[in-house]
Structure formats: C-alpha cells, structure tokens
Design a protein around this motif. Sequence first.
Motif, PDB file in Angstrom:
ATOM      1  N   PHE A   1       0.835  -1.200   0.000  1.00  0.00           N
ATOM      2  CA  PHE A   1       0.000   0.000   0.000  1.00  0.00           C
ATOM      3  C   PHE A   1       0.872   1.252   0.000  1.00  0.00           C
ATOM      4  O   PHE A   1       0.440   2.317  -0.406  1.00  0.00           O
ATOM      5  CB  PHE A   1      -0.909   0.024   1.232  1.00  0.00           C
ATOM      6  CG  PHE A   1      -2.153  -0.814   1.114  1.00  0.00           C
ATOM      7  CD1 PHE A   1      -2.227  -1.914   0.284  1.00  0.00           C
ATOM      8  CD2 PHE A   1      -3.263  -0.501   1.870  1.00  0.00           C
ATOM      9  CE1 PHE A   1      -3.368  -2.687   0.198  1.00  0.00           C
ATOM     10  CE2 PHE A   1      -4.423  -1.259   1.794  1.00  0.00           C
ATOM     11  CZ  PHE A   1      -4.470  -2.352   0.952  1.00  0.00           C
ATOM     12  N   THR A   2       2.102   1.124   0.467  1.00  0.00           N
ATOM     13  CA  THR A   2       3.034   2.245   0.508  1.00  0.00           C
ATOM     14  C   THR A   2       3.869   2.341  -0.761  1.00  0.00           C
ATOM     15  O   THR A   2       4.090   3.430  -1.274  1.00  0.00           O
ATOM     16  CB  THR A   2       3.969   2.116   1.735  1.00  0.00           C
ATOM     17  OG1 THR A   2       3.170   2.128   2.907  1.00  0.00           O
ATOM     18  CG2 THR A   2       4.967   3.241   1.806  1.00  0.00           C
TER      19      THR A   2
ATOM     20  N   GLN B   1       2.805   2.645   8.037  1.00  0.00           N
ATOM     21  CA  GLN B   1       1.604   2.062   7.444  1.00  0.00           C
ATOM     22  C   GLN B   1       1.534   0.590   7.812  1.00  0.00           C
ATOM     23  O   GLN B   1       2.459  -0.159   7.554  1.00  0.00           O
ATOM     24  CB  GLN B   1       1.626   2.251   5.922  1.00  0.00           C
ATOM     25  CG  GLN B   1       0.429   1.676   5.193  1.00  0.00           C
ATOM     26  CD  GLN B   1       0.765   0.385   4.488  1.00  0.00           C
ATOM     27  OE1 GLN B   1       1.784   0.281   3.802  1.00  0.00           O
ATOM     28  NE2 GLN B   1      -0.070  -0.611   4.650  1.00  0.00           N
TER      29      GLN B   1
ATOM     30  N   SER C   1      -2.835  -4.148   5.547  1.00  0.00           N
ATOM     31  CA  SER C   1      -4.162  -3.644   5.184  1.00  0.00           C
ATOM     32  C   SER C   1      -5.257  -3.834   6.221  1.00  0.00           C
ATOM     33  O   SER C   1      -6.024  -2.914   6.462  1.00  0.00           O
ATOM     34  CB  SER C   1      -4.614  -4.254   3.857  1.00  0.00           C
ATOM     35  OG  SER C   1      -4.800  -5.647   3.997  1.00  0.00           O
TER      36      SER C   1
ATOM     37  N   THR D   1      -4.798   3.770   5.887  1.00  0.00           N
ATOM     38  CA  THR D   1      -5.222   3.138   4.644  1.00  0.00           C
ATOM     39  C   THR D   1      -6.740   2.987   4.586  1.00  0.00           C
ATOM     40  O   THR D   1      -7.461   3.482   5.438  1.00  0.00           O
ATOM     41  CB  THR D   1      -4.507   1.789   4.451  1.00  0.00           C
ATOM     42  OG1 THR D   1      -4.791   0.942   5.565  1.00  0.00           O
ATOM     43  CG2 THR D   1      -3.002   2.000   4.323  1.00  0.00           C
TER      44      THR D   1
END
Length: 172
Positions: free
Chosen positions: A6-7, A63, A66, A99
């Motif tokens: 996601f990063t 982060q 998820s 997120t």
Amino acid sequence: MLGNSFTFANNMPETLANLIDAEVVQHTRGGVRLAEQLNPNTKMGGITQAALENEKWDYVILQEMSNGPITSRESFLNNTALLCERIRSNGAVPVLYATWAYQKGGKQLESFGMDYDEMYQKMYDAYHEAADQNDALIADVGKCFYEEATKQDILLKMAVIQMSLDLGLQRR
C-alpha cells in the motif's frame, strides 16, 4: 516510509519525493506489518532499526498491513507506540498513513463479514486512536477514498434517477 505494498505501489515513494522535493527512503515489502519493522532479528526490522538509530529523518511514515488495525488492533496500537517512541528519539515526526477499506462489494470485504462502511469506520477509528495516543500526524488516505466512493455512489444514484425520469418521460 515504513510499510508494505500500500506504501510502495504505483511509485508512491518517488511521487512523494517529487511532490515535496525531498529524499524519500522506503523500508517496504508486500504484506509487512509494523511488528516486523520493530524486530531487529528480521531482515526488514534490522534495516529499519539501524536506519532509526544511525540516520537522521524529518518524518517517518508508518503504514500497517491492510487489515491489521482491525484484526490485530491492540498489536497495531502497541507497535505504533513503540515505533513512534523510536522515531521521536531520532528527532523525527511520526506520520500515520491511514489506509482504506477493501473494495465495496469485493470478495476480500465479504470474507471479513462486514460491509464497506463498517470496515472504513473501524480503520478510521484505529488509525485516529493511534495518532491521538502518540501525538502523530495522520495522512488520512482512507478517509479520502471513502469520501470519493461516497461521491461516486451519489453520482451513480443520480444517473439512475435521471435515466428513470428520462425513460418515464419518453413513455408518455
């Protein structure tokens, strides 16, 4: 940037570097959790811990995996606190990269037994609790995604209503 796909997806570190005209270093791997960033006995954790001890940073972006803020909330909060403490001792400011919920109506979301709104709210709550507890900044990307999805839903409903009205008017 400490995180996972996601990063690093879509060249985000490079994009961020270009936007702010600064060096952006990433310590990322698909599926990595913040707990691994803390563990000096893992390859990722060893690199991260060395960087936090031996290099100077202005900001460090965190982060979590998820669904980690939901499925392992206490672990997420504890690991965030430990990382924020180390980041601050380095002289840097922690930033939580909040997120988003899984795709509305998607199989991943269905497997969690919750709807899109519920997952969004749980993610939002967990990231904001972590930010509040650690006096960290928050990049609330999840909220932006949610608001955009809501706008798209409204536009879709308006289009359906308009089509219904148009069809109704044409039948007369």
